[in-house]
Design a protein around this motif. Structure first.
Motif, PDB file in Angstrom:
ATOM      1  N   ARG A  35     -11.843   5.202  -6.836  1.00  7.99           N
ATOM      2  CA  ARG A  35     -10.872   5.230  -5.728  1.00  7.99           C
ATOM      3  C   ARG A  35     -10.170   3.873  -5.596  1.00  7.99           C
ATOM      4  NH1 ARG A  35     -15.111   8.451  -3.633  1.00  7.99           N
ATOM      5  NH2 ARG A  35     -14.413  10.544  -3.024  1.00  7.99           N
ATOM      6  N   PRO A  36      -9.418   3.470  -6.608  1.00  7.66           N
ATOM      7  CA  PRO A  36      -8.847   2.118  -6.601  1.00  7.66           C
ATOM      8  C   PRO A  36      -7.797   1.925  -5.520  1.00  7.66           C
ATOM      9  CG  PRO A  36      -7.907   3.411  -8.385  1.00  7.66           C
ATOM     10  CD  PRO A  36      -9.017   4.239  -7.808  1.00  7.66           C
ATOM     11  N   THR A  37      -7.692   0.701  -5.067  1.00  5.99           N
ATOM     12  CA  THR A  37      -6.606   0.321  -4.170  1.00  5.99           C
ATOM     13  C   THR A  37      -5.304   0.200  -4.943  1.00  5.99           C
ATOM     14  OG1 THR A  37      -8.209  -0.931  -2.863  1.00  5.99           O
ATOM     15  CG2 THR A  37      -5.898  -1.387  -2.453  1.00  5.99           C
ATOM     16  N   LEU A  38      -5.406  -0.241  -6.206  1.00  8.06           N
ATOM     17  CA  LEU A  38      -4.255  -0.392  -7.090  1.00  8.06           C
ATOM     18  C   LEU A  38      -4.546   0.317  -8.396  1.00  8.06           C
ATOM     19  CD1 LEU A  38      -1.524  -1.686  -7.967  1.00  8.06           C
ATOM     20  CD2 LEU A  38      -2.859  -3.676  -8.732  1.00  8.06           C
ATOM     21  N   LEU A  39      -3.721   1.290  -8.748  1.00  3.30           N
ATOM     22  CA  LEU A  39      -3.843   1.994 -10.026  1.00  3.30           C
ATOM     23  C   LEU A  39      -2.748   1.496 -10.951  1.00  3.30           C
ATOM     24  CD1 LEU A  39      -5.201   4.268 -11.698  1.00  3.30           C
ATOM     25  CD2 LEU A  39      -3.422   5.805 -10.817  1.00  3.30           C
ATOM     26  N   PRO A  54       0.833  -1.210   0.000  1.00  2.00           N
ATOM     27  CA  PRO A  54       0.000   0.000   0.000  1.00  2.00           C
ATOM     28  C   PRO A  54       0.866   1.259   0.000  1.00  2.00           C
ATOM     29  CG  PRO A  54      -0.804  -1.584   1.615  1.00  2.00           C
ATOM     30  CD  PRO A  54       0.507  -2.111   1.132  1.00  2.00           C
ATOM     31  N   GLY A  55       0.496   2.232  -0.816  1.00  5.01           N
ATOM     32  CA  GLY A  55       1.225   3.484  -0.873  1.00  5.01           C
ATOM     33  C   GLY A  55       2.530   3.434  -1.642  1.00  5.01           C
ATOM     34  N   GLU A  56       2.842   2.301  -2.244  1.00  2.00           N
ATOM     35  CA  GLU A  56       4.099   2.141  -2.975  1.00  2.00           C
ATOM     36  C   GLU A  56       3.875   2.302  -4.474  1.00  2.00           C
ATOM     37  OE1 GLU A  56       7.831  -0.998  -3.047  1.00  2.00           O
ATOM     38  OE2 GLU A  56       5.809  -1.823  -2.865  1.00  2.00           O
ATOM     39  N   THR A  57       4.803   2.954  -5.135  1.00  2.00           N
ATOM     40  CA  THR A  57       4.804   3.027  -6.594  1.00  2.00           C
ATOM     41  C   THR A  57       5.901   2.111  -7.110  1.00  2.00           C
ATOM     42  OG1 THR A  57       3.984   5.300  -6.626  1.00  2.00           O
ATOM     43  CG2 THR A  57       5.082   4.512  -8.608  1.00  2.00           C
ATOM     44  N   TYR A  58       5.484   1.120  -7.883  1.00  2.00           N
ATOM     45  CA  TYR A  58       6.410   0.124  -8.426  1.00  2.00           C
ATOM     46  C   TYR A  58       6.486   0.331  -9.932  1.00  2.00           C
ATOM     47  CZ  TYR A  58       8.635  -4.419  -9.285  1.00  2.00           C
ATOM     48  OH  TYR A  58       9.508  -5.413  -9.660  1.00  2.00           O
ATOM     49  N   GLY A  59       7.702   0.475 -10.451  1.00  2.00           N
ATOM     50  CA  GLY A  59       7.875   0.703 -11.877  1.00  2.00           C
ATOM     51  C   GLY A  59       8.371  -0.520 -12.603  1.00  2.00           C
ATOM     52  N   LEU A  60       7.750  -0.819 -13.733  1.00  2.00           N
ATOM     53  CA  LEU A  60       8.285  -1.800 -14.668  1.00  2.00           C
ATOM     54  C   LEU A  60       8.988  -1.010 -15.760  1.00  2.00           C
ATOM     55  CD1 LEU A  60       5.577  -4.578 -15.220  1.00  2.00           C
ATOM     56  CD2 LEU A  60       7.817  -4.826 -14.136  1.00  2.00           C
ATOM     57  N   LEU A  61      10.311  -1.091 -15.783  1.00  2.00           N
ATOM     58  CA  LEU A  61      11.138  -0.300 -16.685  1.00  2.00           C
ATOM     59  C   LEU A  61      11.739  -1.203 -17.744  1.00  2.00           C
ATOM     60  CD1 LEU A  61      12.649   2.403 -17.353  1.00  2.00           C
ATOM     61  CD2 LEU A  61      14.437   1.623 -15.783  1.00  2.00           C
ATOM     62  N   GLY A  62      11.466  -0.886 -18.998  1.00  2.00           N
ATOM     63  CA  GLY A  62      12.032  -1.675 -20.076  1.00  2.00           C
ATOM     64  C   GLY A  62      11.651  -1.097 -21.414  1.00  2.00           C
ATOM     65  N   ALA A 118       2.688  17.571 -15.505  1.00  2.00           N
ATOM     66  CA  ALA A 118       1.440  17.530 -14.732  1.00  2.00           C
ATOM     67  C   ALA A 118       1.044  16.098 -14.403  1.00  2.00           C
ATOM     68  CB  ALA A 118       0.325  18.225 -15.520  1.00  2.00           C
ATOM     69  N   ILE A 119       1.232  15.187 -15.343  1.00  2.00           N
ATOM     70  CA  ILE A 119       0.901  13.780 -15.104  1.00  2.00           C
ATOM     71  C   ILE A 119       1.789  13.202 -14.013  1.00  2.00           C
ATOM     72  CG2 ILE A 119       1.003  11.474 -16.133  1.00  2.00           C
ATOM     73  CD1 ILE A 119       0.096  12.816 -18.789  1.00  2.00           C
ATOM     74  N   LEU A 120       3.083  13.483 -14.085  1.00  2.00           N
ATOM     75  CA  LEU A 120       4.006  12.948 -13.091  1.00  2.00           C
ATOM     76  C   LEU A 120       3.699  13.508 -11.703  1.00  2.00           C
ATOM     77  CD1 LEU A 120       7.389  13.027 -15.060  1.00  2.00           C
ATOM     78  CD2 LEU A 120       5.778  11.141 -14.793  1.00  2.00           C
ATOM     79  N   GLU A 121       3.340  14.771 -11.619  1.00  2.00           N
ATOM     80  CA  GLU A 121       2.959  15.350 -10.327  1.00  2.00           C
ATOM     81  C   GLU A 121       1.723  14.662  -9.767  1.00  2.00           C
ATOM     82  OE1 GLU A 121       2.540  19.596 -10.845  1.00  2.00           O
ATOM     83  OE2 GLU A 121       4.507  19.920  -9.912  1.00  2.00           O
ATOM     84  N   SER A 122       0.757  14.356 -10.629  1.00  2.00           N
ATOM     85  CA  SER A 122      -0.463  13.671 -10.180  1.00  2.00           C
ATOM     86  C   SER A 122      -0.146  12.285  -9.637  1.00  2.00           C
ATOM     87  CB  SER A 122      -1.466  13.556 -11.343  1.00  2.00           C
ATOM     88  OG  SER A 122      -1.877  14.826 -11.789  1.00  2.00           O
ATOM     89  N   VAL A 123       0.735  11.554 -10.328  1.00  2.00           N
ATOM     90  CA  VAL A 123       1.101  10.212  -9.868  1.00  2.00           C
ATOM     91  C   VAL A 123       1.810  10.282  -8.520  1.00  2.00           C
ATOM     92  CG1 VAL A 123       2.445   8.146 -10.408  1.00  2.00           C
ATOM     93  CG2 VAL A 123       1.192   9.314 -12.213  1.00  2.00           C
ATOM     94  N   GLU A 124       2.689  11.254  -8.350  1.00  2.00           N
ATOM     95  CA  GLU A 124       3.379  11.424  -7.066  1.00  2.00           C
ATOM     96  C   GLU A 124       2.380  11.656  -5.938  1.00  2.00           C
ATOM     97  OE1 GLU A 124       7.721  13.347  -8.137  1.00  2.00           O
ATOM     98  OE2 GLU A 124       5.966  14.617  -8.359  1.00  2.00           O
ATOM     99  N   ALA A 125       1.347  12.443  -6.206  1.00  2.00           N
ATOM    100  CA  ALA A 125       0.344  12.733  -5.174  1.00  2.00           C
ATOM    101  C   ALA A 125      -0.461  11.496  -4.814  1.00  2.00           C
ATOM    102  CB  ALA A 125      -0.592  13.846  -5.663  1.00  2.00           C
ATOM    103  N   SER A 175       0.399   8.234  -4.722  1.00  2.00           N
ATOM    104  CA  SER A 175       1.080   7.329  -3.804  1.00  2.00           C
ATOM    105  C   SER A 175       1.156   7.943  -2.410  1.00  2.00           C
ATOM    106  CB  SER A 175       2.487   6.989  -4.315  1.00  2.00           C
ATOM    107  OG  SER A 175       3.276   8.157  -4.430  1.00  2.00           O
ATOM    108  N   GLY A 176       1.214   9.269  -2.349  1.00  2.00           N
ATOM    109  CA  GLY A 176       1.219   9.935  -1.052  1.00  2.00           C
ATOM    110  C   GLY A 176      -0.079   9.773  -0.293  1.00  2.00           C
ATOM    111  N   GLU A 177      -1.159   9.466  -1.019  1.00  2.00           N
ATOM    112  CA  GLU A 177      -2.459   9.246  -0.390  1.00  2.00           C
ATOM    113  C   GLU A 177      -2.698   7.783  -0.023  1.00  2.00           C
ATOM    114  OE1 GLU A 177      -5.281  10.767  -3.160  1.00  2.00           O
ATOM    115  OE2 GLU A 177      -4.680  12.862  -2.889  1.00  2.00           O
ATOM    116  N   GLY A 178      -1.694   6.931  -0.211  1.00  2.00           N
ATOM    117  CA  GLY A 178      -1.823   5.535   0.185  1.00  2.00           C
ATOM    118  C   GLY A 178      -2.198   4.582  -0.924  1.00  2.00           C
TER     119      GLY A 178
END
Length: 313
Positions: A154-158, A30-38, A174-181, A183-186
């Motif tokens: 209000r998904p648990t997982l986006l 919960p509250g974590e942003t996990y990236g798949l980079l490739g 703007a998109i990156l700022e929204s994503v940062e916010a 994960s800050g909300e859990g």
């Protein structure tokens, strides 16, 4: 029941003779942003298609909020918000009408629907364009509306699949700022990208994927340590650089110091932790500093080390 929002275990997906995903496993808290980079074609979209229950896995399992996910299950899908790489909006509807339509499809009604639509419009920065038809939006605005649709329940997982592809720099920011916010909300976020700088900025942990396999995962610093990465501090200035170099070499964590006429270059283990001591030592030994530069290994270096090719090859 697990504390992790998402558990992916040994996923395999084949298309004929092609194994698009080959034994991929990871978890998101919960509250974590996990990236798949490739790079494109690495298996990112196929992986998230299985995570979202859009296609079946040939092997392995996906668990969302403690519930098994398959194309036939409905319970775990209530916890998901999915933002696909391709736009999923109706061009002849306004921004507000698009959100209201998808909100109704997700079971929202009446005042709850109207309130949530206005909240999302504000969150994605489209409140002032809510009455305009979405075909009149810029590419970046359409992407933001696409993200808003994924947030309505209000998904648990986006899940965000390459959400900044093809957008202008301002909309991308703007998109990156929204994503940062978020994960800050859990909210747990699964973010796919081939942009190294996005993964470094947004993601708490990163999985490097190539040819359908997860090559490595961890925090940025953990991944860099896999290749024995060291940092560089360059001191530019005047004074007794050669004399200061002898003292700089005595600092724990400094591996090498090389001097030139107006600069000293230090190879160190952890530049941010050492830079204050390095600068202080140089100044105390007669060096007048004009500039200080820090260079650190990046995820591009890690990807090249693990796969033998550049991230965008």
């Amino acid at each position: 029941m697990t504390d992790d929002v998402l558990v992916v275990d040994s996923l395999v997906r084949r298309f004929g003779d092609l194994t698009a995903v080959d034994g991929v496993s990871f978890r998101i808290a919960p509250g974590e942003t996990y990236g798949l980079l490739g790079p494109n074609g690495a298996g990112k979209t196929t992986t998230i298609s299985m995570v979202a229950g859009l296609i079946a896995a040939d092997e392995g399992t996906v668990t969302v909020a403690g519930q098994p996910m398959t194309p036939r299950t409905t319970g775990p899908k209530r916890h998901l918000g999915l933002v696909p790489q391709e736009l999923a909006i109706y061009p002849d509807l306004t921004g507000r009408e698009n959100l209201a339509l998808f909100g109704r499809l997700q079971g929202l009604r009446g005042a709850a629907l109207r309130g949530r639509v206005e909240e999302v419009l504000s969150l994605i920065g489209l409140a002032d364009r809510a009455k305009d038809r979405s075909k009149e939006y810029s590419g970046g605005m359409k992407r933001r509306l696409n993200i808003g649709i994924g947030l309505l329940n209000r998904p648990t997982l986006l899940i965000l699949d390459e959400p900044t592809v093809g957008v202008d720099p301002q909309s991308r920011h703007a998109i990156l700022e929204s994503v940062e916010a978020l994960s800050g909300e859990g909210m747990a976020v699964l973010y796919t990208t081939h942009y190294m700088e996005e993964a470094e900025r947004l993601c708490d942990r990163i999985g490097i994927i190539d040819s359908g396999r997860l090559q490595a995962e961890g925090t940025r610093d953990e991944l860099v340590r896999l290749i024995g990465g060291v940092d560089t501090i360059r001191l530019g200035g005047t004074g007794d650089l050669a004399g200061a170099a002898d003292e700089l070499r005595r600092i724990p964590g400094v591996e090498r110091v090389e001097t030139e006429r107006r600069s000293a270059v230090l190879t160190v283990k952890d530049a941010p932790a050492l830079v204050a001591q390095v600068v202080g030592t140089a100044a105390a030994h007669g060096v007048t500093l004009a500039d200080v530069e820090i260079s650190r290994p990046d995820l591009e270096s890690v990807f090249l080390h693990l796969t033998g090719k550049g991230l965008r090859d």
